[in-house]
Design an enzyme around this catalytic site. Structure first.
Site, PDB file in Angstrom:
ATOM      1  N   GLY A  26       0.728  -1.040  -0.312  1.00 60.07           N
ATOM      2  CA  GLY A  26       0.304  -0.185   0.093  1.00 60.07           C
ATOM      3  C   GLY A  26       0.630   1.257  -0.180  1.00 60.07           C
ATOM      4  N   SER A  55      -5.892  -1.845   0.954  1.00 56.90           N
ATOM      5  CA  SER A  55      -6.835  -0.613   1.142  1.00 56.90           C
ATOM      6  C   SER A  55      -6.763   0.504   0.955  1.00 56.90           C
ATOM      7  CB  SER A  55      -7.030  -0.008   3.271  1.00 56.90           C
ATOM      8  OG  SER A  55      -7.447  -0.338   3.434  1.00 56.90           O
ATOM      9  N   GLY A  61     -11.924  10.285   0.634  1.00 50.89           N
ATOM     10  CA  GLY A  61     -11.372  11.155   0.856  1.00 50.89           C
ATOM     11  C   GLY A  61     -10.823  12.609   0.332  1.00 50.89           C
ATOM     12  N   GLU A 126     -13.803  18.072   5.836  1.00 54.42           N
ATOM     13  CA  GLU A 126     -14.274  16.302   6.411  1.00 54.42           C
ATOM     14  C   GLU A 126     -14.969  16.888   8.037  1.00 54.42           C
ATOM     15  OE1 GLU A 126     -11.672  12.688   5.436  1.00 54.42           O
ATOM     16  OE2 GLU A 126     -12.269  12.963   3.241  1.00 54.42           O
ATOM     17  N   HIS A 242     -16.626   3.940  10.153  1.00 53.73           N
ATOM     18  CA  HIS A 242     -17.245   4.396   9.556  1.00 53.73           C
ATOM     19  C   HIS A 242     -18.804   4.492   9.211  1.00 53.73           C
ATOM     20  CE1 HIS A 242     -17.253   7.665   5.937  1.00 53.73           C
ATOM     21  NE2 HIS A 242     -16.464   7.687   6.297  1.00 53.73           N
ATOM     22  N   ARG A 288     -15.986  11.182  13.715  1.00 53.85           N
ATOM     23  CA  ARG A 288     -16.669  10.286  13.324  1.00 53.85           C
ATOM     24  C   ARG A 288     -17.070   8.915  13.944  1.00 53.85           C
ATOM     25  NH1 ARG A 288     -13.068   8.096   8.867  1.00 53.85           N
ATOM     26  NH2 ARG A 288     -13.568   9.688   7.909  1.00 53.85           N
ATOM     27  N   HIS A 349     -14.060   0.234   9.737  1.00 57.13           N
ATOM     28  CA  HIS A 349     -12.961   1.126   9.008  1.00 57.13           C
ATOM     29  C   HIS A 349     -11.898   0.951   8.915  1.00 57.13           C
ATOM     30  CE1 HIS A 349     -12.967   4.000   5.995  1.00 57.13           C
ATOM     31  NE2 HIS A 349     -12.050   4.716   6.336  1.00 57.13           N
ATOM     32  N   GLU A 373      -1.013   1.664   8.865  1.00 56.33           N
ATOM     33  CA  GLU A 373      -2.238   1.425   9.623  1.00 56.33           C
ATOM     34  C   GLU A 373      -1.784   0.813  10.382  1.00 56.33           C
ATOM     35  OE1 GLU A 373      -6.273   1.171   7.592  1.00 56.33           O
ATOM     36  OE2 GLU A 373      -6.787   0.340   8.987  1.00 56.33           O
ATOM     37  N   ARG A 384      -9.865   8.011  15.219  1.00 55.26           N
ATOM     38  CA  ARG A 384      -8.903   8.878  14.167  1.00 55.26           C
ATOM     39  C   ARG A 384      -9.624  10.045  13.649  1.00 55.26           C
ATOM     40  NH1 ARG A 384      -8.393   8.453   8.251  1.00 55.26           N
ATOM     41  NH2 ARG A 384      -9.516   6.477   8.592  1.00 55.26           N
TER      42      ARG A 384
HETATM   43  P1  FAD Z   1      -2.695  -1.345   2.846  1.00 51.22           P
HETATM   44  O1  FAD Z   1      -2.811   0.068   1.968  1.00 51.22           O
HETATM   45  O2  FAD Z   1      -3.437  -1.707   3.089  1.00 51.22           O
HETATM   46  O3  FAD Z   1      -1.970  -2.184   2.333  1.00 51.22           O
HETATM   47  C1  FAD Z   1      -0.759  -2.877   3.338  1.00 51.22           C
HETATM   48  C2  FAD Z   1      -0.700  -3.960   2.320  1.00 51.22           C
HETATM   49  O4  FAD Z   1       0.053  -4.914   2.555  1.00 51.22           O
HETATM   50  C3  FAD Z   1      -0.973  -4.762   0.937  1.00 51.22           C
HETATM   51  O5  FAD Z   1      -0.729  -4.549  -0.372  1.00 51.22           O
HETATM   52  C4  FAD Z   1      -1.388  -5.931   1.162  1.00 51.22           C
HETATM   53  O6  FAD Z   1      -1.840  -7.167   0.311  1.00 51.22           O
HETATM   54  C5  FAD Z   1      -0.415  -6.279   2.396  1.00 51.22           C
HETATM   55  N1  FAD Z   1       0.063  -7.605   3.152  1.00 51.22           N
HETATM   56  C6  FAD Z   1      -0.926  -7.630   4.788  1.00 51.22           C
HETATM   57  N2  FAD Z   1      -0.462  -8.425   4.600  1.00 51.22           N
HETATM   58  C7  FAD Z   1       0.695  -9.391   4.641  1.00 51.22           C
HETATM   59  C8  FAD Z   1       1.726 -10.526   4.680  1.00 51.22           C
HETATM   60  N3  FAD Z   1       0.895 -10.984   5.667  1.00 51.22           N
HETATM   61  N4  FAD Z   1       2.471 -10.669   3.536  1.00 51.22           N
HETATM   62  C9  FAD Z   1       2.291  -9.411   2.372  1.00 51.22           C
HETATM   63  N5  FAD Z   1       1.466  -8.280   2.661  1.00 51.22           N
HETATM   64  C10 FAD Z   1       1.036  -8.392   3.428  1.00 51.22           C
HETATM   65  N6  FAD Z   1      -7.160   7.212   4.735  1.00 51.22           N
HETATM   66  C11 FAD Z   1      -7.134   9.096   4.732  1.00 51.22           C
HETATM   67  O7  FAD Z   1      -6.973   9.272   4.916  1.00 51.22           O
HETATM   68  N7  FAD Z   1      -8.069   9.101   4.036  1.00 51.22           N
HETATM   69  C12 FAD Z   1      -9.026   8.987   3.466  1.00 51.22           C
HETATM   70  O8  FAD Z   1      -9.837   9.524   2.202  1.00 51.22           O
HETATM   71  C13 FAD Z   1      -9.669   7.221   2.980  1.00 51.22           C
HETATM   72  N8  FAD Z   1     -10.351   6.333   2.674  1.00 51.22           N
HETATM   73  C14 FAD Z   1     -10.356   5.646   2.633  1.00 51.22           C
HETATM   74  C15 FAD Z   1     -11.698   4.711   2.546  1.00 51.22           C
HETATM   75  C16 FAD Z   1     -11.173   3.357   2.339  1.00 51.22           C
HETATM   76  C17 FAD Z   1     -12.694   2.423   1.735  1.00 51.22           C
HETATM   77  C18 FAD Z   1     -10.695   2.563   3.242  1.00 51.22           C
HETATM   78  C19 FAD Z   1     -10.487   0.903   2.946  1.00 51.22           C
HETATM   79  C20 FAD Z   1      -9.872   3.223   4.361  1.00 51.22           C
HETATM   80  C21 FAD Z   1      -9.473   4.023   3.732  1.00 51.22           C
HETATM   81  N9  FAD Z   1      -8.608   5.315   4.434  1.00 51.22           N
HETATM   82  C22 FAD Z   1      -8.434   6.198   4.157  1.00 51.22           C
HETATM   83  C23 FAD Z   1      -7.979   4.639   5.324  1.00 51.22           C
HETATM   84  C24 FAD Z   1      -6.759   4.699   4.592  1.00 51.22           C
HETATM   85  O9  FAD Z   1      -6.705   4.469   2.805  1.00 51.22           O
HETATM   86  C25 FAD Z   1      -5.297   3.580   5.007  1.00 51.22           C
HETATM   87  O10 FAD Z   1      -5.129   3.568   6.616  1.00 51.22           O
HETATM   88  C26 FAD Z   1      -4.303   3.220   4.518  1.00 51.22           C
HETATM   89  O11 FAD Z   1      -4.425   3.536   2.894  1.00 51.22           O
HETATM   90  C27 FAD Z   1      -3.514   2.614   5.071  1.00 51.22           C
HETATM   91  O12 FAD Z   1      -1.988   2.142   3.801  1.00 51.22           O
HETATM   92  P2  FAD Z   1      -0.677   1.350   4.650  1.00 51.22           P
HETATM   93  O13 FAD Z   1      -0.102   1.232   3.475  1.00 51.22           O
HETATM   94  O14 FAD Z   1      -0.874   0.814   5.999  1.00 51.22           O
HETATM   95  O15 FAD Z   1      -1.539  -0.085   4.009  1.00 51.22           O
HETATM   96  C1  SIN Z   2     -13.678   8.765   3.744  1.00 54.84           C
HETATM   97  O1  SIN Z   2     -13.620   9.106   2.419  1.00 54.84           O
HETATM   98  O2  SIN Z   2     -15.134   9.039   4.795  1.00 54.84           O
HETATM   99  C2  SIN Z   2     -13.120   7.912   4.371  1.00 54.84           C
HETATM  100  C3  SIN Z   2     -11.718   9.343   4.591  1.00 54.84           C
HETATM  101  C4  SIN Z   2     -11.284   8.592   6.128  1.00 54.84           C
HETATM  102  O3  SIN Z   2     -10.925   7.245   6.160  1.00 54.84           O
HETATM  103  O4  SIN Z   2     -10.247   9.044   7.078  1.00 54.84           O
END
Ligand code: FAD
Ligand code: SIN
Length: 526
Positions: A26, A55, A61, A126, A242, A288, A349, A373, A384
């Site tokens: 991610g 995610s 947003g 927001e 959420h 939220r 969420h 995350e 958050r």
């Molecule tokens: P992720 O993007 O979840 O990536 C995790 C990665 O780890 C993935 O590639 C997964 O495959 C990999 N993985 C997991 N377990 C393993 C394993 N055992 N071995 C190898 N790989 C693994 N936040 C905001 O700030 N603004 C927003 O507008 C917003 N909107 C959102 C809308 C939705 C629908 C969702 C679900 C979340 C939203 N969030 C938002 C939250 C935000 O998107 C996430 O918190 C953020 O993207 C997390 O990024 P990350 O790289 O930590 O994890």
């Molecule tokens: C949303 O777009 O409502 C998600 C924003 C967030 O989770 O920070």
């Protein structure tokens, strides 16, 4: 090693040792990998699905940063602290808000195109933000724009990437994380990579709940891996729900962004009454947790499973331009947002708790970092602030990579003096066999969801402990994910049971008040 088909070069053998192994692709993992690559490090990114499944790609947003005129990092800091309900680590939050603009500049350098209006970056609003400060891309496709920009750059830069490869153990020797064991799901084989350092960037654990906005990969693996190798895990009782996920029969859960309320959408109950002003002075733009609980109560008092979101004061053209994905998804489901109210309900969420880190992404195990995350930096506290999560990933990933290249000094993060381990619970036998994922998700949703009680949590805690003892050794992705979810479920329910108060996203109907005594964190260490 044999040749690696997922590497960009394809034909070359993948080495067995990397300066840095990043688990997850991610925003957190890819940004950390690109930063380390710029420092000249050899980097492996292992990810359990395809590179873009995270995610991150679903974020709508946007990303918060005080870059607008009249706004300031101090104001963003105050909003973050206020939303966090007494548990925000102020120093970490100051770092978050003051380094935001520089990290946005990095994302732009990495190819992310944020939306603009009249030659200026466009800023959305927001809940619980005192100013418009949400940068977005493609209207409501912010995450997709970020994910695709970073993943294509990582490929172009030649970062080694292994898709369909799941980390299933962090190997610690003499107190230091030295290697990661990976399961290659396509070849059905395990491989171990030695690493100078390891970054967990595995995202959250939303899949543990029946109703969630999170994709299938969000099963809390990194939290379970870290706990399993002796790192500390903190704040697991705080899951953010959420308030507005699309709720239609036979349709998958789909987020309706808070930005829609930021543009003036209002919430109505089954009787057609606008209910949010009864719950909070900021009404639909309250923090939220408050909106989610209010929607939950309104649904519980009626006989349906949703409340209604109304943005019919905007016309179709405007909606299609500002929220193209949401508008299209609703239309596909037979709803025209410019005419129809949208049925919505709360959904799990965001995992506020996670692997305890300092402001450099270091865990209590030297050589092991956690960013995004999966980590608990303390910036979110008990609730958050919207759009602070994408920001947190890049701010702390940057600092973690800088730390790596300073040369790590042990011990990186002092262990917490009052950390506890998961208790043994052998008092009663109620589960005849290991669980199915659906049972686990239902249990967490009904017993450890938006409104909790001691009785419900105790039942879940006992069952989860028993399930854990009954689980056979994990041998494939499904069983490995199940093992992670059971560990996370245990951490969540035990912490929620201990915290005898209500604070932020953690609401106990048997302890509805916030208590000063509980202005502290719960930390677990095996
Ligand atoms: P992720 O993007 O979840 O990536 C995790 C990665 O780890 C993935 O590639 C997964 O495959 C990999 N993985 C997991 N377990 C393993 C394993 N055992 N071995 C190898 N790989 C693994 N936040 C905001 O700030 N603004 C927003 O507008 C917003 N909107 C959102 C809308 C939705 C629908 C969702 C679900 C979340 C939203 N969030 C938002 C939250 C935000 O998107 C996430 O918190 C953020 O993207 C997390 O990024 P990350 O790289 O930590 O994890
Ligand atoms: C949303 O777009 O409502 C998600 C924003 C967030 O989770 O920070």
């Amino acid at each position: 090693m044999t040749s690696d088909p997922s590497s960009p070069v394809g034909a070359q053998a993948t080495p067995q040792r990397f300066d840095l192994v990043v688990v997850g692709s991610g925003i957190a993992g890819l940004y950390a990998a690109l930063q380390a690559h710029e420092h000249g490090a050899s980097v492996l990114v292992a990810t359990k699905g395809t590179i873009d499944e995270a995610s991150t790609r679903y974020a709508q947003g946007g990303i918060a940063a005080a870059v607008g005129s009249g706004d300031s990092p101090d104001s963003h800091l105050r909003d973050t602290i206020e939303a966090g309900a007494g548990l925000v680590d102020e120093e970490a939050a100051r770092i978050l808000t003051s380094e935001a603009a520089d990290r946005i500049a990095d994302l732009v350098r990495y190819g992310v195109n944020f939306d603009a209006a009249d030659g200026e970056v466009a800023l959305g609003r927001e809940g619980a933000h005192s100013a418009p400060r949400i940068l977005h891309a493609g209207g409501d496709s912010t995450g997709l724009e970020i994910e695709l920009s970073l993943s294509s750059l990582a490929r172009r830069e030649g970062v080694t990437i292994r898709e369909h490869t799941l980390a299933d153990r962090v190997i610690v020797e003499d107190g230091r994380a030295v290697a990661v064991r990976l399961y290659d799901a396509l070849r059905d084989e395990r491989v171990t990579y030695e690493a100078g350092n390891i970054v967990l960037a595995t995202g959250g654990a939303g899949q543990i709940y029946r109703v969630t906005t999170n994709p299938q990969v969000s099963t809390g693996d990194g939290i379970a891996l870290a706990y399993g190798c002796g790192a500390e895990v903190m704040d697991m009782e705080f899951t953010q729900f959420h308030p507005t996920a699309l709720r239609l029969p036979e349709r998958p859960i789909f987020l309706i962004s808070e930005a829609v309320r930021g543009e003036g959408a209002l919430l109505y109950n089954a009787q057609g009454e606008r209910f949010m002003p009864r719950y909070h002075e900021q009404a639909e733009l309250a923090p939220r947790d408050i909106v989610a609980r209010a929607a939950h109560c309104e649904i519980a008092e009626g006989d349906g499973d949703h409340v209604l979101l109304d943005i019919t004061h905007r016309d179709a053209d405007w909606l299609a331009a500002r929220f193209p994905t949401i508008y299209r998804t609703c239309l596909d489901a037979g709803l025209d947002m410019s005419k129809d109210r949208i049925p919505v309900s709360p959904a799990a969420h965001y995992t506020m708790g996670g692997v305890r880190t300092n402001s450099r992404g270091e865990t209590t195990v030297p050589g092991l970092f956690a960013v995004g995350e999966v980590a608990c930096t303390g910036v979110h506290g008990a609730n958050r602030l919207a759009s602070n999560s994408l920001l947190e990933t890049v701010v702390f990933a940057k600092r973690a990579v800088e730390r790596l290249f300073e040369g790590a000094v042990s011990p990186p993060l002092e262990p917490s003096p009052d950390a506890r381990s998961l208790p043994r619970r052998e008092d009663c036998v109620i589960a005849p066999q290991a669980p199915q994922a659906e049972e686990l998700r239902e249990l967490m949703w009904s017993n450890a969801g938006i409104v909790r009680t001691r009785l419900g949590l105790a039942e879940a805690a006992t069952l989860l402990a028993e399930w854990q003892s009954l689980m056979p050794p994990a041998h494939d992705r499904t069983s490995m994910e199940m093992r992670s979810m059971v560990v996370c479920g245990r951490l969540m329910t035990e912490a929620a049971m201990l915290r005898e108060e209500s604070r932020g996203a953690h609401y106990r109907s048997d302890f509805p008040e916030t208590s000063d005594e509980w202005r502290r964190h719960l930390v677990f260490r095996q």
